[in-house]
Every structure is written in C-alpha cells, then in structure tokens.
Design an enzyme around this catalytic site. Sequence first.
Site, PDB file in Angstrom:
ATOM      1  CB  VAL A   1      40.865  57.741  49.814  1.00 36.05           C
ATOM      2  CG1 VAL A   1      40.419  57.162  51.150  1.00 36.05           C
ATOM      3  CG2 VAL A   1      40.595  59.235  49.727  1.00 36.05           C
TER       4      VAL A   1
ATOM      5  CE  LYS B   1      30.976  71.376  48.362  1.00 31.83           C
ATOM      6  NZ  LYS B   1      31.473  70.326  48.925  1.00 31.83           N
TER       7      LYS B   1
HETATM    8  P1  NAD Z   1      40.922  59.846  43.286  1.00 33.37           P
HETATM    9  O1  NAD Z   1      40.374  60.670  41.865  1.00 33.37           O
HETATM   10  O2  NAD Z   1      42.458  60.005  43.830  1.00 33.37           O
HETATM   11  O3  NAD Z   1      40.669  58.456  42.723  1.00 33.37           O
HETATM   12  C1  NAD Z   1      39.595  57.796  42.338  1.00 33.37           C
HETATM   13  C2  NAD Z   1      39.912  56.440  41.444  1.00 33.37           C
HETATM   14  O4  NAD Z   1      38.811  55.991  41.058  1.00 33.37           O
HETATM   15  C3  NAD Z   1      40.682  56.979  40.175  1.00 33.37           C
HETATM   16  O5  NAD Z   1      41.994  56.317  40.094  1.00 33.37           O
HETATM   17  C4  NAD Z   1      40.052  56.605  39.079  1.00 33.37           C
HETATM   18  O6  NAD Z   1      40.641  56.322  37.867  1.00 33.37           O
HETATM   19  C5  NAD Z   1      39.160  55.668  39.678  1.00 33.37           C
HETATM   20  N1  NAD Z   1      37.882  55.413  39.073  1.00 33.37           N
HETATM   21  C6  NAD Z   1      36.954  56.131  38.307  1.00 33.37           C
HETATM   22  N2  NAD Z   1      35.858  55.714  37.806  1.00 33.37           N
HETATM   23  C7  NAD Z   1      35.948  54.355  38.347  1.00 33.37           C
HETATM   24  C8  NAD Z   1      35.364  53.417  38.084  1.00 33.37           C
HETATM   25  N3  NAD Z   1      34.019  53.326  37.337  1.00 33.37           N
HETATM   26  N4  NAD Z   1      35.542  52.141  38.562  1.00 33.37           N
HETATM   27  C9  NAD Z   1      36.806  51.947  39.179  1.00 33.37           C
HETATM   28  N5  NAD Z   1      37.727  52.994  39.319  1.00 33.37           N
HETATM   29  C10 NAD Z   1      37.258  54.210  38.870  1.00 33.37           C
HETATM   30  O7  NAD Z   1      39.888  60.228  44.246  1.00 33.37           O
HETATM   31  P2  NAD Z   1      40.268  60.037  46.030  1.00 33.37           P
HETATM   32  O8  NAD Z   1      40.711  61.364  46.434  1.00 33.37           O
HETATM   33  O9  NAD Z   1      40.930  58.597  46.308  1.00 33.37           O
HETATM   34  O10 NAD Z   1      38.626  59.982  46.443  1.00 33.37           O
HETATM   35  C11 NAD Z   1      38.000  58.734  46.285  1.00 33.37           C
HETATM   36  C12 NAD Z   1      36.467  59.199  46.618  1.00 33.37           C
HETATM   37  O11 NAD Z   1      36.270  59.475  47.927  1.00 33.37           O
HETATM   38  C13 NAD Z   1      35.954  60.242  45.794  1.00 33.37           C
HETATM   39  O12 NAD Z   1      34.554  60.094  45.543  1.00 33.37           O
HETATM   40  C14 NAD Z   1      35.991  61.612  46.392  1.00 33.37           C
HETATM   41  O13 NAD Z   1      35.135  62.471  46.494  1.00 33.37           O
HETATM   42  C15 NAD Z   1      35.701  60.994  47.965  1.00 33.37           C
HETATM   43  N6  NAD Z   1      36.473  61.504  48.934  1.00 33.37           N
HETATM   44  C16 NAD Z   1      37.877  61.828  48.990  1.00 33.37           C
HETATM   45  C17 NAD Z   1      38.221  62.620  50.167  1.00 33.37           C
HETATM   46  C18 NAD Z   1      39.824  62.706  50.157  1.00 33.37           C
HETATM   47  O14 NAD Z   1      40.273  63.103  51.338  1.00 33.37           O
HETATM   48  N7  NAD Z   1      40.613  62.427  49.000  1.00 33.37           N
HETATM   49  C19 NAD Z   1      37.662  63.030  51.108  1.00 33.37           C
HETATM   50  C20 NAD Z   1      36.036  62.758  51.307  1.00 33.37           C
HETATM   51  C21 NAD Z   1      35.480  62.042  50.203  1.00 33.37           C
END
Ligand code: NAD
Length: 386
Positions: free
Chosen positions: A197, A93
């Site tokens: 996601v 990382k």
């Molecule tokens: P994203 O930023 O597209 O979506 C996150 C959503 O959560 C946003 O719409 C935001 O407004 C909402 N949010 C924030 N705080 C909130 C709360 N308290 N209550 C309800 N909603 C809230 O993120 P993503 O890419 O969909 O990823 C989602 C999670 O999965 C993250 O924690 C990310 O680190 C993890 N993750 C994502 C991936 C990936 O492929 N994108 C891979 C591994 C892990």
Amino acid sequence: MTNAVLGTEETTALSLFSELEKYEHEQVIFCSDKKVGLRAIIAVHNTMLGPALGGARMWPYASDLEALTDVLRLSRGMTYKAAVSGLNLGGGKAVIIGNSQTDKTEALFRTYGRFVEGLGGRYITAEDVGTDVRDMEWVRMETKYVTGISRALGGSGDPSPVTALGVYMGMKAACAERYGNDSLNKKKVLVQGAGHVAYHLCGYLRREGAKVIVSDIFEEKARRIVIEYGAEYVPADQIYDIEANIFCPAALGGILNDDTIPRLKVDIIAGPANNQLKDETIHEQMLIERGILYTPDFVINAGGLINVANELEGYNQERALSQARGIYDVIKNILKTAKKMNLTPNQAAIHLAEERLAKIGQIKQIYAGKSQYAGRLGEMNTRATA
Ligand code: NAD
C-alpha cells in the site's frame, strides 16, 4: 461440550449464545474435518445490506475461545466497514485454526471451500492474514462464494493500488478539516512500513508535491520508494519522533499506544494499517487530548474491501478506483458528524454505519413484489384477460 470453569454442558451452550447476542451476530458455524486437519469458525454478523463478506484468517490460536472471540470481533468490524463505506455487503469473517507456514494443504482449503459453499452465499470469503491468493484458488475449486482471486483467473488481484487511493483521498479530507484546504503540496508525511500500500500511496503523495519520509524494519524494502519517489528513509524506531503534518501507519496494528502517542509531533493520523489504536477508547482519547486528528482506520482503508466487492460484479479496476475516491466524502462526513455530535471520529463512523443499517433495514420492510404468489397471480391475470 463440557466447560471446566462453568461446569455443565448447558451453561457452556448458554454462554455461547449470550456471546452471539451481545453484539447481535446472526450465525456462527463451526467447521471440522479431522482427516484434513480443518478447524474453522465462520461468523456471519449481519446481512441486512447484503451477503456477509470478509477474509479467512489462518492463525495458531492458543485456544478455541480465542479463535471464537477473534472471529466475532472481526466479523462485526466488517459490518461497520461495509455499512459506512456505502457498500451493499454484510459483515462476516472466518478463522482457520492452524499455522500458515506449515499447515496449509489443498485438501484443507478445498474442505473449507465446501463449508462456505454450504452457506449458499450468505457468506463470501477472501484472503486475510495468513491466507493468500493461491489458497483462495483452492477454495474456488469448491465454491463460487470467494473473492480476491488472481487477475489471471478473472479476479481482482492485488488490492493495494485501490487501498492506496482510498488512503490518499482520506488524507486529503483530513487536511481539508485541519488546514482549511485539502492540498498535500509541501505537506510532510511520515509513512510507517514500505509495503504494497505504501508504495502506491507514496506515488500519489509525491505527484502532489508532498515530502515523504518512509521507514521499514527492512531498509531494502524502502529502497524502491526512495529511488522512484525521492523519499527520505529513516530507521523504524525513529519515525515517531519526527515533526511532520501527517503520520501514516502502513505496517502493523496496535502502534498507537501509551509509549508512542506522547512521542508524536503530527497534526493528523491517516493510514491503512488495521487496528492502529491499541485500545480504541483510551488511545483515541489520548490523541484528542494531544490535538491530533485521527481518521478511523477501518474507513480510510476500505479500498481493499471495495476492490474485492467489485469482483462480485465482474472486476473492473477503473470502477473500483472511482469508488475508492468516494472515501474522501465518507471521511469528511465522519469528521463533520463527530464535530456536530461531539463524538470521536471512531464513534462518529460507528454512528453513521448504524444509522445506515437502520435506514436500509427500514426500507426492506416495504413489500416490493417477487412474492411466492407471483406465478399464480400471473396465471390468474392471463385467465382474466383471455
Ligand atoms: P505489506 O506486508 O506489503 O507491508 C507492510 C510493511 O511493513 C513491510 O514492508 C514490513 O517489513 C513493514 N513493517 C513491519 N513492521 C514494521 C515496523 N515496526 N516499522 C516499520 N515497518 C514495518 O502490507 P500492505 O499490504 O502494504 O498493508 C499495510 C497495512 O495495511 C497492513 O496493516 C494491512 O493489514 C493493511 N491493509 C492493507 C490492505 C491492502 O490492500 N493491502 C487493505 C486494508 C488494510
């Protein structure tokens, strides 16, 4: 370097090495370029299975020590994630100290790229919190050891469809454990966060006949899921109080804590958010005491890593999706091991990761040719048969 608390130069150096030795990190590189404002730390935790792969996080850390602690913790997590997911990758990382809103420049990321290149492939970088595809394209101008670049440039692009499939399969494996069959038909699923996601995941859930309830701090973000998949929307603060089969954290970390766990009325927790348990030990135990089955987040969300790992072999989304389906068996094995060894699911996942590292380490003790003498031996054989 002097240390106000410890006093001498020598003791500071010693404490740094003991930090590395504590979790057996192989190498830590401090990268600095005052002219472009780069201060970065790259941590290579373990390369037993392959090159260390992990994102570069940009964050305004309050101190150098905070940045170091974070990069050591995160890189170790990547070793376990790759190992338990069956990937031939090590854990690494990077952290770039700075504000991702104001401090990003081409020169900064290209300089960072040159440091990555200098590691000759021991570490492969990618995007993470605070960095994005554009930043990685700057990095790529200076090094080939970068993944997560755009589809237009031959990269893997947005990982969320692959992550979502992995979460869906992991959820099914958890259902098999809890209910005796893995069907999500008529299961009620609470999805926290309506982001990338969640959107793809809700598609899978609805196609299998699950009832989806989604929340977000911005109602308009959930609109697409509500309209396309007939999900119900609830405001963000209500999601913990609804009775359902599955709670799927898909927004932030730290949301399983002293305040929220007593409110939950679900059987299973399975979602992509990183670091869901505020305290890994205390809060996983609290979930067990409440009879809630927790699927380790770093395993169920490994689709993101699977996606970028695929880029290293020439990206093919079908292959990445097919590998993400394997998360079903990985979760099943973790839950089976947890039961058999009386471990928590998180402990079982770490146990399986360590077991794989040890077994593959063992294999590598066997000499398999390609020695420095190969050329000379070939020459001798040619002479002998001439
Ligand atoms: P994203 O930023 O597209 O979506 C996150 C959503 O959560 C946003 O719409 C935001 O407004 C909402 N949010 C924030 N705080 C909130 C709360 N308290 N209550 C309800 N909603 C809230 O993120 P993503 O890419 O969909 O990823 C989602 C999670 O999965 C993250 O924690 C990310 O680190 C993890 N993750 C994502 C991936 C990936 O492929 N994108 C891979 C591994 C892990």
